[in-house]
Design a protein around this motif. Structure first.
Motif, PDB file in Angstrom:
ATOM      1  N   VAL A   1       0.861  -1.345   0.022  1.00  9.68           N
ATOM      2  CA  VAL A   1      -0.173  -0.020   0.023  1.00  9.68           C
ATOM      3  C   VAL A   1       0.920   1.168   0.065  1.00  9.68           C
ATOM      4  CG1 VAL A   1      -1.830   1.338   1.055  1.00  9.68           C
ATOM      5  CG2 VAL A   1      -1.655  -1.316   1.375  1.00  9.68           C
TER       6      VAL A   1
ATOM      7  N   VAL B   1       0.744   5.016   0.945  1.00 10.82           N
ATOM      8  CA  VAL B   1       0.215   6.254   1.541  1.00 10.82           C
ATOM      9  C   VAL B   1       1.078   7.448   1.585  1.00 10.82           C
ATOM     10  CG1 VAL B   1      -0.912   6.830   3.832  1.00 10.82           C
ATOM     11  CG2 VAL B   1      -0.974   4.697   3.187  1.00 10.82           C
TER      12      VAL B   1
ATOM     13  N   SER C   1      -5.506   6.253   0.263  1.00 18.19           N
ATOM     14  CA  SER C   1      -4.578   5.413   0.009  1.00 18.19           C
ATOM     15  C   SER C   1      -4.356   4.798  -1.464  1.00 18.19           C
ATOM     16  CB  SER C   1      -4.788   4.150   0.911  1.00 18.19           C
ATOM     17  OG  SER C   1      -5.893   3.458   0.595  1.00 18.19           O
TER      18      SER C   1
ATOM     19  N   TYR D   1      -6.351  -1.544   2.292  1.00 18.58           N
ATOM     20  CA  TYR D   1      -5.897  -0.308   3.453  1.00 18.58           C
ATOM     21  C   TYR D   1      -7.395  -0.328   3.975  1.00 18.58           C
ATOM     22  CZ  TYR D   1      -3.729   3.464   5.707  1.00 18.58           C
ATOM     23  OH  TYR D   1      -3.315   4.553   6.485  1.00 18.58           O
TER      24      TYR D   1
ATOM     25  N   ALA E   1      -5.605   1.348   8.818  1.00 15.09           N
ATOM     26  CA  ALA E   1      -5.267   2.898   8.748  1.00 15.09           C
ATOM     27  C   ALA E   1      -5.131   3.260  10.380  1.00 15.09           C
ATOM     28  CB  ALA E   1      -6.542   3.536   8.106  1.00 15.09           C
TER      29      ALA E   1
END
Ligand code: AMP
Ligand code: GLY
Length: 422
Positions: free
Chosen positions: A193, A195, A209, A237, A242
């Motif tokens: 992922v 971010v 994300s 995500y 998170a």
């Protein structure tokens, strides 16, 4: 307001298009930009790494605000040099950009502050590194310390590959001085992922994300590239992931940097792997990711320049940062043969109604004609209510854009569609 954006790829095009939405902006200069941005910015023929000329240009043209987007000028201290002349900037100073500029620094930071990451060893002596790979668990991951155009990471499936990686980085200096030191780390597994976050050093605001597609070929085959496409949000995500990342990774990182006297202001990119043992940091970048930015910024509903200025002024906690509850998909159209060998100079045609969806990375103008001029030529982004619709619309747009030898992956977003959380 006169704005200057340092850099010249699809990420910078996405930043420029978003900044243009601010009514106070009168002019945007791109240094060097590329021909595909000519409708959105004034192109200035100064390389993104030529700090002296960048500063001179900014002073002479009374630039009100500067955005330094790529890693190299940030690591070289472009923001420090501009700030010295009183020009407010978006981007970390040199002493904070080291979080991307040195993998040894970032790994040691994470160890010191208990931020979850792959376990690792650091070597500045090739013989010691070679001795270590004789007995370390495989697969293993060998990383050059410094910047290496995103190519300094070698996943070694066997001991032999690990040895070859050590030799090519440390002895043959494949990445020059970036390979004076290396990190050899544990091989992790799990969905990745990206971010991106805004941070003013005290507050951290994660953006929506995203998921990159780094390999050149469909189903994640072929060589690693700068990124062949992205989708946002990343369905892996979830809210609970998170929350865990905020508590164990994002806030601790911001605090650690401050504690070290290296307050990070700008966009901090967290490259994460969701391992069976929880989320872990694969890498930090000191900047907006590319092509992540090409899906993240189209979803941003707040005014980008206002958010950036709040970062600069350290008032981010008072600033609203809102993202649309929608899905975005970006398909990168590249030149056939990228990332190895490819031809340039083919005419690009983009139907006018698609201009708003296109972020140009590798193109130059010749008269009125836009010609291909790089491996990754452009990104096509569509925003829709569902991921499936965004993917479909992006591919439909791709089919209407033409240049000879165009190559693109056909499966951008498929992995996300198959994710059961989606
Ligand atoms: P980086 O250049 O640091 O983004 O690394 C490139 C890619 O290598 C990442 O996106 C991951 O897919 C992979 N990678 C890096 N470190 C590891 C690791 N420790 N375990 C497994 N894969 C990794
Ligand atoms: N897409 C990965 C990066 O910008 O480094």
């Amino acid at each position: 307001m006169k704005i200057m954006v340092v850099g010249g790829g699809g990420r910078e095009h996405a930043i420029i298009k978003k900044i243009r939405e601010n009514k106070n902006v009168t002019e945007i200069f791109a240094l060097p930009g590329n021909g595909g941005m000519a409708k959105d910015a004034v192109l200035v023929d100064i390389a993104a790494t030529d700090i002296e000329k960048i500063v001179k240009f900014a002073v002479e043209n009374k630039i009100d605000y500067a955005v330094v987007a790529p890693d190299d000028p940030l690591v070289l201290g472009c923001v420090d040099a501009l700030e010295e002349k009183g020009i407010p900037c978006f981007g970390p100073r040199k002493n904070a950009a080291i979080i991307e500029g040195s993998k040894v620094f970032s790994k040691d930071l994470m160890k010191k502050y208990g931020i979850p990451t792959a376990s690792y060893e650091v070597f500045s002596n090739a013989e010691k590194a070679l001795e270590y790979v004789e007995s370390c668990p495989v697969p293993t991951v060998v990383k050059a310390d410094g910047l290496a155009l995103g190519k300094g990471v070698i996943i070694a499936m066997t001991r032999e590959e690990a040895k070859n990686a050590v030799v090519s980085i440390m002895k043959d200096k494949q990445f020059g001085k970036s390979g004076d030191s290396i990190v050899i780390e544990e091989f992790l597994t799990g969905p990745e992922v990206s971010v991106l976050s805004f941070t003013d050093g005290n507050t951290v605001v994660p953006m929506v994300s995203s998921m990159d597609h780094k390999r050149a070929g469909d189903n994640d085959t072929g060589l690693n590239t700068g990124g062949m496409g992205t989708i946002a949000p990343n369905p892996y995500y979830t809210k609970s992931v998170a929350d865990e990342c905020m508590e164990k990774i994002f806030l601790p990182t911001i605090k650690a940097m401050k504690q070290e006297g290296r307050t990070f202001k700008g966009c901090l990119y967290f490259g994460l792997m969701l391992t069976p043992n929880g989320p872990k940091v694969i890498e930090y970048n000191c900047r907006f990711g590319d092509p992540e930015t090409q899906v993240v910024l189209p979803l941003l509903e707040s005014d980008l320049l206002t958010v950036m200025q709040a970062v600069t002024n350290e008032t981010l906690s008072e600033c609203e940062v809102k993202f649309a509850d929608k899905n975005a998909c970006c398909v990168i159209m590249a030149s056939e043969g990228y990332p190895v060998k490819y031809e340039k100079g083919y005419e690009i045609t983009i139907p006018e109604e698609l201009d708003k969806n296109v972020f140009v990375a590798g193109a130059r103008l010749e008269g009125n004609k836009l010609l291909t001029n790089g491996g990754r030529v452009l990104g096509v982004t569509t925003v829709k209510d569902t991921l499936a619709k965004a993917i479909e619309a992006s591919y439909e747009a791709v089919s209407k854009i033409h240049f000879d030898n165009a190559y693109y992956r056909k499966d951008i977003g498929q992995k996300a569609l198959n994710c059961k959380e989606a």
